[in-house]
Design a protein around this motif. Sequence first.
Motif, short mmCIF file in Angstrom:
data_model
loop_
_atom_site.label_atom_id
_atom_site.label_comp_id
_atom_site.label_asym_id
_atom_site.label_seq_id
_atom_site.Cartn_x
_atom_site.Cartn_y
_atom_site.Cartn_z
N ARG A 135 0.60 -1.05 0.14
CA ARG A 135 0.55 0.18 0.02
C ARG A 135 1.09 1.33 -0.21
NH1 ARG A 135 -4.95 -1.53 0.52
NH2 ARG A 135 -5.00 -3.24 1.59
N ARG A 136 1.91 1.35 0.12
CA ARG A 136 2.60 2.52 -0.88
C ARG A 136 2.37 3.47 -1.82
NH1 ARG A 136 7.47 -1.07 -0.56
NH2 ARG A 136 7.49 -1.88 -2.80
N ILE A 137 0.90 3.10 -3.00
CA ILE A 137 0.82 4.41 -3.10
C ILE A 137 -0.59 4.84 -3.17
CG2 ILE A 137 1.80 3.08 -5.85
CD1 ILE A 137 -1.18 1.60 -6.21
N ILE A 138 -1.05 4.18 -2.06
CA ILE A 138 -2.47 5.21 -1.54
C ILE A 138 -1.75 6.20 -1.20
CG2 ILE A 138 -4.02 5.30 0.01
CD1 ILE A 138 -3.91 2.23 1.01
N GLY A 139 -3.00 7.45 -2.02
CA GLY A 139 -3.22 9.12 -1.34
C GLY A 139 -1.99 9.72 -2.23
N THR A 140 -1.72 8.93 -3.14
CA THR A 140 -0.38 10.15 -3.71
C THR A 140 -0.51 10.41 -4.96
OG1 THR A 140 -0.06 8.23 -5.52
CG2 THR A 140 1.25 8.10 -3.80
N SER A 141 -1.78 10.66 -5.55
CA SER A 141 -2.28 11.19 -6.42
C SER A 141 -3.43 12.75 -6.73
CB SER A 141 -3.62 10.74 -7.74
OG SER A 141 -4.50 9.94 -6.48
N MET A 142 -3.94 12.14 -4.96
CA MET A 142 -4.05 13.66 -4.09
C MET A 142 -3.58 14.80 -3.64
SD MET A 142 -6.59 15.16 -3.59
CE MET A 142 -8.17 13.71 -4.80
N ALA A 143 -2.40 13.84 -3.22
CA ALA A 143 -1.19 15.02 -2.90
C ALA A 143 -0.07 15.49 -3.55
CB ALA A 143 0.33 13.59 -2.61
N THR A 144 -0.71 14.73 -5.02
CA THR A 144 0.03 15.54 -5.79
C THR A 144 -0.83 17.06 -6.59
OG1 THR A 144 1.87 13.74 -6.77
CG2 THR A 144 0.85 15.01 -8.65
N LEU A 145 -2.45 16.60 -6.63
CA LEU A 145 -3.14 17.61 -7.06
C LEU A 145 -3.23 18.21 -5.97
CD1 LEU A 145 -5.90 18.30 -8.89
CD2 LEU A 145 -6.79 17.12 -7.62
N VAL A 146 -3.02 18.18 -5.00
CA VAL A 146 -3.30 19.46 -3.42
C VAL A 146 -1.90 20.32 -4.45
CG1 VAL A 146 -2.98 19.70 -1.04
CG2 VAL A 146 -4.28 18.35 -1.97
N HIS A 147 -0.34 19.77 -3.68
CA HIS A 147 0.52 20.14 -4.12
C HIS A 147 0.41 20.78 -5.75
CE1 HIS A 147 4.48 21.43 -4.30
NE2 HIS A 147 4.93 20.60 -6.22
N LEU A 148 0.26 20.14 -6.64
CA LEU A 148 -0.01 21.26 -8.05
C LEU A 148 -1.25 22.24 -7.59
CD1 LEU A 148 -0.23 18.59 -10.53
CD2 LEU A 148 1.55 19.82 -9.87
N THR A 149 -2.35 22.35 -6.97
CA THR A 149 -3.19 23.31 -7.55
C THR A 149 -2.74 24.43 -6.56
OG1 THR A 149 -4.95 21.59 -5.36
CG2 THR A 149 -4.89 21.90 -8.31
N GLY A 150 -1.86 24.08 -4.99
CA GLY A 150 -1.60 24.93 -3.99
C GLY A 150 -3.45 24.89 -2.74
N GLU A 151 -3.79 24.28 -3.01
CA GLU A 151 -5.19 23.60 -2.21
C GLU A 151 -4.66 23.66 -0.86
OE1 GLU A 151 -7.91 25.40 -2.90
OE2 GLU A 151 -7.59 25.63 -4.88
N GLY A 152 -4.80 24.02 0.41
CA GLY A 152 -4.40 23.16 1.71
C GLY A 152 -5.32 22.34 2.07
N GLU A 153 -6.27 21.48 1.47
CA GLU A 153 -6.65 20.46 2.33
C GLU A 153 -7.27 19.44 1.15
OE1 GLU A 153 -10.18 20.79 4.17
OE2 GLU A 153 -9.52 22.61 5.39
N ASP A 156 -10.37 20.06 -0.40
CA ASP A 156 -10.14 21.58 -1.44
C ASP A 156 -9.94 20.57 -3.36
OD1 ASP A 156 -11.32 23.28 0.50
OD2 ASP A 156 -9.24 24.10 0.57
N GLY A 157 -8.94 20.03 -2.61
CA GLY A 157 -7.85 19.41 -4.33
C GLY A 157 -9.02 18.42 -4.98
N ALA A 158 -10.23 17.79 -4.17
CA ALA A 158 -11.26 16.76 -4.51
C ALA A 158 -11.98 17.81 -5.30
CB ALA A 158 -11.56 16.25 -3.77
N ALA A 159 -12.48 18.58 -4.99
CA ALA A 159 -13.25 19.55 -5.36
C ALA A 159 -12.56 20.29 -7.13
CB ALA A 159 -14.09 21.31 -4.58
N VAL A 160 -10.88 20.90 -6.97
CA VAL A 160 -10.90 21.14 -8.09
C VAL A 160 -11.04 20.03 -9.34
CG1 VAL A 160 -8.58 21.85 -9.17
CG2 VAL A 160 -8.87 23.03 -6.75
N ALA A 161 -10.70 18.15 -8.71
CA ALA A 161 -10.44 17.40 -9.35
C ALA A 161 -11.88 17.46 -10.44
CB ALA A 161 -9.79 16.36 -8.54
N ALA A 162 -12.67 17.25 -9.49
CA ALA A 162 -14.13 17.05 -10.23
C ALA A 162 -14.38 18.10 -10.87
CB ALA A 162 -15.20 17.41 -8.92
N GLU A 163 -13.98 19.60 -11.28
CA GLU A 163 -14.22 20.09 -11.70
C GLU A 163 -14.56 20.11 -12.97
OE1 GLU A 163 -12.50 23.36 -10.02
OE2 GLU A 163 -14.22 24.31 -8.68
#
Length: 163
Positions: A135-153, A156-163
Motif C-alpha cells: 500500500r505504498r501508492i495510496i493517496g499519492t495522486s491526491m497529494a500531487t493534486l493538492v501540491h499542483l493546485t496549491g489547495e490546503g486540504e 479542496d483539491g478533490a473539488a478542483v479535480a471534479a470540476e
Amino acid sequence: MRLSTKGRYAVMAMVDLASTSKGNPVALADIAERQEISLSYLEQLFAKLRKGGLVKSVRGPGGGYLLAHPADATRISDIILAVDEPIRTTRCSNVTPQGCRTNRSRCLTHDLWEELGNQIHIYLSSVTVADVVERRIIGTSMATLVHLTGEGEAGDGAAVAAE
C-alpha cells in the motif's frame, strides 16, 4: 480511455498471489474465490502470465502458482503487457504513421492522447506488485493534486479535480 478487464483482473490476481503465497504455491481457485473472478477466466490469464515469464506453475498436490520474480521486481506494466493489453489512448493504430481520419491524417488531439498513454505506461512501469501489496501508492495522486493546485486540504483539491 479505459484499462480492460483483462488487465485489471491480471493485476488483481498477481497482487493476491504476492500477498498470500509466502513462498508456497497458491491455487487459482483460491485466488478466484477471494477476488471474485471466474476460475476459467483466471486460467486463461495465468496461461499468458506464465508464457510472459511472470509466474511459475507447480503441479501435484499442494500445487498452484508462484511469482517468477520477487514482487518488488514485477512491474504492473509488465503484467498488463503479458496479457496482451497495451493501453491505447488514441484511435489511431500504433503500427502505422497514418491517422485514423478518413483522409489518413491524425486528429488535432492525437499528440495529447498519445502522450497521456505514454505517461500511463511510465507510471505503471514505476509501480511494482510489492508497492501495491504494501500500500505504498495510496493517496499519492491526491497529494500531487493538492501540491499542483496549491489547495490546503485534500477536500479542496478533490473539488478542483471534479470540476
